[in-house]
Design an enzyme around this catalytic site. Structure first.
Site, short mmCIF file in Angstrom:
data_model
loop_
_atom_site.label_atom_id
_atom_site.label_comp_id
_atom_site.label_asym_id
_atom_site.label_seq_id
_atom_site.Cartn_x
_atom_site.Cartn_y
_atom_site.Cartn_z
N HIS A 128 0.87 -1.17 0.00
CA HIS A 128 0.00 0.00 0.00
C HIS A 128 0.92 1.23 0.00
CE1 HIS A 128 -2.77 2.94 1.89
NE2 HIS A 128 -3.75 2.16 1.51
N ASP A 132 3.14 -4.95 7.89
CA ASP A 132 1.95 -4.13 7.75
C ASP A 132 0.75 -5.07 7.86
OD1 ASP A 132 -0.25 -2.70 6.97
OD2 ASP A 132 0.62 -1.92 5.13
N GLN A 144 -4.39 -5.34 6.61
CA GLN A 144 -5.35 -6.30 6.07
C GLN A 144 -5.20 -7.68 6.69
OE1 GLN A 144 -7.78 -5.39 4.16
NE2 GLN A 144 -7.05 -3.39 3.48
N LYS A 166 -10.27 -1.38 10.51
CA LYS A 166 -10.33 -2.54 9.63
C LYS A 166 -10.51 -3.83 10.42
CE LYS A 166 -7.30 -0.43 6.16
NZ LYS A 166 -8.04 -0.02 4.98
N CYS A 218 -4.61 2.75 -3.85
CA CYS A 218 -3.40 3.15 -3.13
C CYS A 218 -2.28 2.13 -3.29
CB CYS A 218 -3.66 3.37 -1.65
SG CYS A 218 -4.86 4.63 -1.32
C1 LIG Z 1 -2.18 -2.96 3.44
C2 LIG Z 1 -2.57 -1.60 3.95
N1 LIG Z 1 -1.65 -0.86 4.59
C3 LIG Z 1 -1.96 0.35 5.09
C4 LIG Z 1 -3.21 0.89 4.97
C5 LIG Z 1 -3.49 2.24 5.54
O1 LIG Z 1 -4.44 2.17 6.54
P1 LIG Z 1 -5.08 3.48 7.17
O2 LIG Z 1 -5.65 4.26 6.02
O3 LIG Z 1 -6.12 2.98 8.10
O4 LIG Z 1 -3.99 4.22 7.87
C6 LIG Z 1 -4.19 0.15 4.32
C7 LIG Z 1 -5.55 0.72 4.12
O5 LIG Z 1 -6.18 0.55 3.12
C8 LIG Z 1 -3.86 -1.12 3.80
O6 LIG Z 1 -4.78 -1.86 3.16
#
Ligand SMILES: Cc1ncc(COP(=O)(O)O)c(C=O)c1O
Lengths: 151, 404
Positions: free
Chosen positions: B120, B197, B200, B223, B361
């Site tokens: 992401h 990370d 997900q 999430k 993203c």
């Molecule tokens: C794999 C991953 N990392 C990071 C994020 C960022 O999360 P947040 O927008 O809640 O900070 C997301 C959100 O879509 C994600 O799917």
């Protein structure tokens, strides 16, 4: 004739055809499926940009799909003309619909247009909610800026 | 224990309020069960006060609730101690803290950081930005033809001795589950600090930090049935100590004078300003609530939905599936051949199927797949078999409109 001039005149021609042949259909149909079908047909009728006209400086920012807008102000007639293309079909159809109402108008005629109402007539407001369409707002804003309606 | 789907779904008032919608955008954010809404409301109604500072009992009470929430998270992820849990606003904030905080203290000019092509933007751009400023080299693990991480390349890149390896547990676009446990072991053996990370991945199964043995793990509350604006940066105490704080001010400070400032202990050292107290309480409520359910039954139900959706899509003409169904966390990315993803999403929106379309993203992932976007369907255990049937019919309708 340059590519650009050719595109502008083909677009104007296409818009005339669309206005006569397809626009009435859009108003007559009531189910959303047919409205979308016709809307996308409408967009198909508008000439595409050749690869050399798909220039980055013509891209509309804030659109989900790539979308190019070309504006020309004809000095002789004092009228505004546009050409438009997009990778996505619904946005192309919606902008085609807008151009049917805007292309070839003078600056003072354009000030009379209610941009909020561009899609009301065809009954799109009720069943397609164009305002939800990503990027349409950005296209309409750019158009109005080019027409000198916004700073 | 069996999974009572109707009872599970009844916990979410959102569906009563929006009975006509099929919500398949769960990877973006999930709905909140009544327990979470109630915990936040109760906090504001009964216990609202700032934490760690008031001279009154109300503040002590709020502090206690806030710190109990930290304990709940620490227990949930099986941390070694409560000091290993740092509150932040979400995964993005946590990853920014990590990229900023490791520069200079761990990463020196000429060092390397290793991420993957599947990340992401939140796990790409902070690295890109800070690496460039500090003369640190950023390397990227490429994908295989099946859109999985290329482990052979990973091993080759580890031989370049990166100081930090930061990878996602699950692709937010494809749903593909990565072998992070194995990757952590390999990275550690190569001498790197490891960051997972878990945005997900946290929902896959209860994460176990002592078993996974990574140095850092981040996730967002929203999430995992929790509120927005709260998230967790887990770190081993020794490695958390290495982090330069990104933000300064408030309770993170012990002593200030104009000749210098001493910082507080962990976890407060990394929690500047008034925290999202109600959010923390809400996230703890979400985790407690989730644990009341049979996890394997929930997972099985989601896998059944995934199978139903995947097989249904595969039977439709002209559907290009970018995701694989095996080792998938419940996300399917697809395109309709020759059509733009935004048209497909608009025609689904028209039918009140909530999906996401675009590059999610994760633009480098799409570049690696040679695509400019996709439609993403992401499942949650509160989704039903009927909703999948309705979605497949809606996609059929989209095909008819686009081809008709
Ligand atoms: C794999 C991953 N990392 C990071 C994020 C960022 O999360 P947040 O927008 O809640 O900070 C997301 C959100 O879509 C994600 O799917």
């Amino acid at each position: 004739m340059s590519n650009l001039t050719l595109l502008m005149s083909q677009t104007e021609q296409a818009l005339q055809n669309i206005k006569q042949q397809q626009l009435p259909l859009l108003t007559q149909t009531t189910d959303w499926q047919s409205k979308y079908r016709i809307l996308m047909q409408l967009g198909k009728g508008l000439p595409s940009f050749s690869p050399e006209l798909q220039r980055d400086e013509l891209l509309i920012a804030g659109c989900d799909s790539k979308a190019w807008l070309l504006h020309e102000f004809d000095q002789d007639s004092s009228r505004h003309y546009w050409a438009f293309d997009s990778e996505a079909r619904i946005i192309k159809g919606l902008v085609t619909l807008a151009l049917c109402q805007l292309n070839g108008l003078s600056a003072s005629e354009l000030t009379q247009i209610n941009f909020q109402q561009l899609f009301a007539l065809q009954g799109l407001q009720q069943n397609l909610s164009p305002s939800r369409q990503n990027g349409l707002h950005a296209v309409i804003k750019t158009l109005s800026m080019q027409a000198g309606l916004l700073d | 224990m069996n999974f009572d789907l109707a009872a599970f779904r009844a916990e979410f008032a959102f569906f009563d309020q929006n009975p006509d919608w099929v919500y398949l955008d769960n990877a973006a954010t999930m709905h909140k069960p009544a327990a979470v809404v109630a915990a936040e409301t109760e906090f504001y109604q009964k216990f609202n006060a700032n934490v760690h500072r008031g001279a009154h009992q109300l503040s002590q009470q709020a502090t206690q609730l806030f710190e109990q929430s930290r304990d709940t998270v620490a227990a949930y992820v099986n941390a070694r101690s409560r000091e290993e849990i740092i509150w932040c606003s979400g995964a993005t904030a946590a990853l920014n803290q990590l990229a900023f905080g490791l520069m200079g203290s761990v990463l020196q000019p000429g060092d390397r950081v290793l991420i993957s092509a599947m990340e992401h933007h939140a796990n790409i751009v902070p690295w890109q930005f800070h690496c460039q400023q500090h003369g640190v080299q950023l390397d990227v693990i490429p994908l295989t033809v099946n859109h999985q991480l290329d482990l052979a390349e990973f091993k080759r890149l580890l031989a370049l001795k990166p100081k930090v390896v930061s990878v996602t547990q699950v692709s937010n676009v494809l749903g593909h589950i990565q072998p992070v446990a194995e990757m952590v072991q390999l990275a550690k053996a190569a001498g790197a600090l490891t960051i997972i990370d878990g945005a997900q991945g946290v929902l896959l199964q209860q994460p176990d930090m002592q078993q996974l043995d990574c140095d850092f793990y981040v996730f967002s509350g929203h999430k995992i049935y929790g509120p927005t604006g709260i998230g967790v940066l887990y770190g081993r105490q020794e490695t958390l100590e290495l982090l330069k704080p990104l933000l300064y001010g408030g309770e993170m400070i012990q002593q200030v004078s104009f000749s210098g400032t001493t910082l507080n202990q962990l976890p407060y050292r990394l929690e500047a300003g008034t925290p999202n107290i109600a959010g923390a309480v809400g996230l703890a409520a979400a985790l407690r609530w989730l644990q009341q359910w049979d996890q394997s039954a929930i997972a099985l139900h989601k896998q059944q939905l995934l199978k139903q959706l995947y097989e249904g899509l595969a039977q439709l003409p002209g559907i290009e599936l970018l995701s694989q169904s095996s080792k998938n966390a419940g996300i399917i990315a697809f395109n309709i051949e020759g059509e733009h993803h935004s048209d497909v999403a608009a025609l689904l929106d028209q039918q009140q199927i909530a999906v996401r379309a675009g590059s999610h993203c994760a633009m480098p992932l799409f570049a690696a797949m040679h695509k400019n976007g996709a439609v993403r369907l992401s499942l949650a255990p509160y989704n039903t078999e009927q909703e999948i049937v309705r979605t497949l019919l809606a996609i059929k309708q989209v095909l008819e409109i686009l081809h008709g």
